[in-house]
Enzyme design. Structure first.
Site, PDB file in Angstrom:
ATOM      1  N   HIS A 136     -48.873   4.847 -26.873  1.00  0.00           N
ATOM      2  CA  HIS A 136     -47.988   3.689 -26.769  1.00  0.00           C
ATOM      3  C   HIS A 136     -48.751   2.427 -26.393  1.00  0.00           C
ATOM      4  O   HIS A 136     -48.165   1.365 -26.201  1.00  0.00           O
ATOM      5  CB  HIS A 136     -46.894   3.984 -25.731  1.00  0.00           C
ATOM      6  N   LYS A 138     -51.148  -0.909 -26.658  1.00  0.00           N
ATOM      7  CA  LYS A 138     -51.376  -1.992 -27.625  1.00  0.00           C
ATOM      8  C   LYS A 138     -52.604  -2.757 -27.165  1.00  0.00           C
ATOM      9  O   LYS A 138     -52.535  -3.582 -26.247  1.00  0.00           O
ATOM     10  CB  LYS A 138     -50.179  -2.940 -27.721  1.00  0.00           C
ATOM     11  N   LYS A 319     -42.676  -5.959 -20.865  1.00  0.00           N
ATOM     12  CA  LYS A 319     -42.958  -5.016 -19.784  1.00  0.00           C
ATOM     13  C   LYS A 319     -43.897  -5.729 -18.810  1.00  0.00           C
ATOM     14  O   LYS A 319     -45.117  -5.546 -18.828  1.00  0.00           O
ATOM     15  CB  LYS A 319     -43.646  -3.744 -20.300  1.00  0.00           C
ATOM     16  N   ASP A 324     -44.428 -12.096  -5.421  1.00  0.00           N
ATOM     17  CA  ASP A 324     -44.875 -13.098  -4.435  1.00  0.00           C
ATOM     18  C   ASP A 324     -45.763 -14.186  -5.039  1.00  0.00           C
ATOM     19  O   ASP A 324     -46.656 -14.725  -4.369  1.00  0.00           O
ATOM     20  CB  ASP A 324     -45.602 -12.420  -3.275  1.00  0.00           C
TER      21      ASP A 324
END
Length: 418
Positions: A136, A138, A319, A324
């Site tokens: 998965h 890239k 994703k 902070d």
């Protein structure tokens, strides 16, 4: 244990024990330049330009390589590179790229591009867990001097029927010492696949030049992978460390969101100590069962004061996270069982205020322009039937992945998660 995340379906997990297993901190490498790339309209031209500048070597990994305008454009760039003598490697997932026509592969190979598929056997009737252990990642690495890591497959970002806005996604370009880590990882994965598919001596002409380690910037960053060998929880652990240390704000955007018990408790604990927690999730239904299952988590999050926004302007594939205003991550890993427990994934973590604030502002603009906030009161008025369906979906997803290693989807019993 690799599938420990599924134990929560049947019983409680020892959160304290898992926290002890996590390393104290992510090892950051200094002197890098990390550039944020939002959406395909920025990412693909940057990748194509880098490929066209290549002089020695290219590694490209992708889950989906589609035969569309974007796919053909990148394929032509790879062909041009191979024809001028660049050692060009293309590795794609056997299921994600199942629709790529043989003619395109033949054209690439005829130009000298080395093409491999990861786990090419994809029979929907073989109910084995390894079918869900997909490539998965890239990643693109060019001449060991620049790399690209993120969530974007080689596919048009306007490919969804009826979509009027581009797919919402991110990647980064990387220059500096971190490129060596990314290159070495890409080469290792390629070599493992090539060892079973290519004849002996396939890499004898691959020179052993030392990757550039020259400083290119001032950013501290790390390259993290998830695999089923030595790095099963590296990406999840980095998230958990950042969440547990958060003092002011956590913003997470995840196209597929179904984290385990530990991750959920970390977010709830953060909200409980006064940290603002914001979740930007998929609002358009991509895969019905997963979409419904993620809704099962909304109630407890809303009760804790966590903000949930559903992105509806277009398909969301991001994703990423910002904590902070100094810690950020961009990559391929969703926060669901597929990414956290099964697939091979790759993320870049950046500890840099300027980068983190840039990503934060980008996410805030996306929330303002394209998302709808889920209201706690309106959520509580949802019918018992709808809430029951969500929890049943949640149980089905985790049971089928954890026990049978099988995920239902479109037509053949599988759906390509982007």
């Amino acid at each position: 244990m690799e599938n420990a995340g599924f134990i929560e379906v049947y019983g409680k997990r020892d959160r304290n024990a898992e926290r002890k297993e996590r390393p104290a901190r992510t090892c950051m490498i200094p002197n890098n330049q990390i550039t944020l790339l939002q959406n395909g309209c920025v990412y693909f031209p940057a990748v194509e330009a880098a490929i066209d500048r290549a002089m020695n070597e290219i590694y490209l990994e992708t889950y989906i390589f589609e035969n569309d305008n974007t796919g053909r454009c990148i394929a032509e760039a790879l062909r041009r590179a191979a024809l001028r003598g660049v050692k060009t490697h293309l590795l794609m997932d056997g299921f994600g790229s199942i629709g790529l026509p043989k003619t395109m592969v033949d054209n690439l190979e005829a130009a000298g591009v080395r093409v491999l598929k990861f786990r090419p056997k994809t029979s929907p009737w073989t109910l084995k867990r390894h079918r869900l252990r997909r490539l998965h990642r890239k990643i693109v690495v060019v001449d060991r001097t620049i790399a690209f890591v993120g969530g974007m497959n080689i596919i048009d970002h306007m490919d969804i029927h009826g979509q009027t806005s581009t797919r919402f996604d991110y990647a980064v370009s990387v220059e500096g010492p971190l490129v060596k880590e990314i290159h070495d990882s890409a080469r290792r994965v390629w070599s493992r696949v090539a060892w079973t598919r290519l004849p002996p001596g396939w890499d004898e002409d691959n020179d052993r030049q030392v990757p550039s380690i020259e400083p290119k910037g001032s950013m501290r960053s790390a390259f993290l992978v998830r695999n089923n060998i030595r790095h099963r929880r590296d990406i999840e652990n980095a998230y958990l460390q950042a969440i547990e240390q958060a003092q002011d704000e956590i913003i997470i955007a995840s196209a597929y969101f179904l984290p385990g018990l530990n991750f959920r408790h970390a977010l709830l604990d953060a909200a409980g100590r006064g940290v603002r927690v914001v979740l930007l999730l998929q609002g358009l239904m991509d895969h019905r069962l997963l979409h419904s299952a993620s809704h099962a988590l909304y109630g407890s999050f809303l009760d804790a004061g966590i903000e949930i926004h559903e992105y509806r302007k277009s398909m969301m594939h991001a994703k990423v996270a910002v904590v902070d205003e100094h810690w950020a991550t961009v990559g391929s890993s969703n926060l669901d069982p597929f990414s956290l427990l099964l697939s091979m994934e790759a993320n870049v973590v950046v500890d840099d205020a300027r980068f983190a604030i840039e990503l934060k502002h980008s996410l805030e603009r996306a929330i303002e322009a394209g998302a709808r906030r889920i209201n706690e009161n309106s959520w509580k008025t949802k019918s018992i039937k709808l809430r029951l369906v969500s929890w049943l979906s949640y149980g089905v997803v985790r049971f089928m992945i954890g026990v049978a290693g099988y995920a239902p989807g479109k037509k053949s019993g599988q759906a390509r998660r982007r």
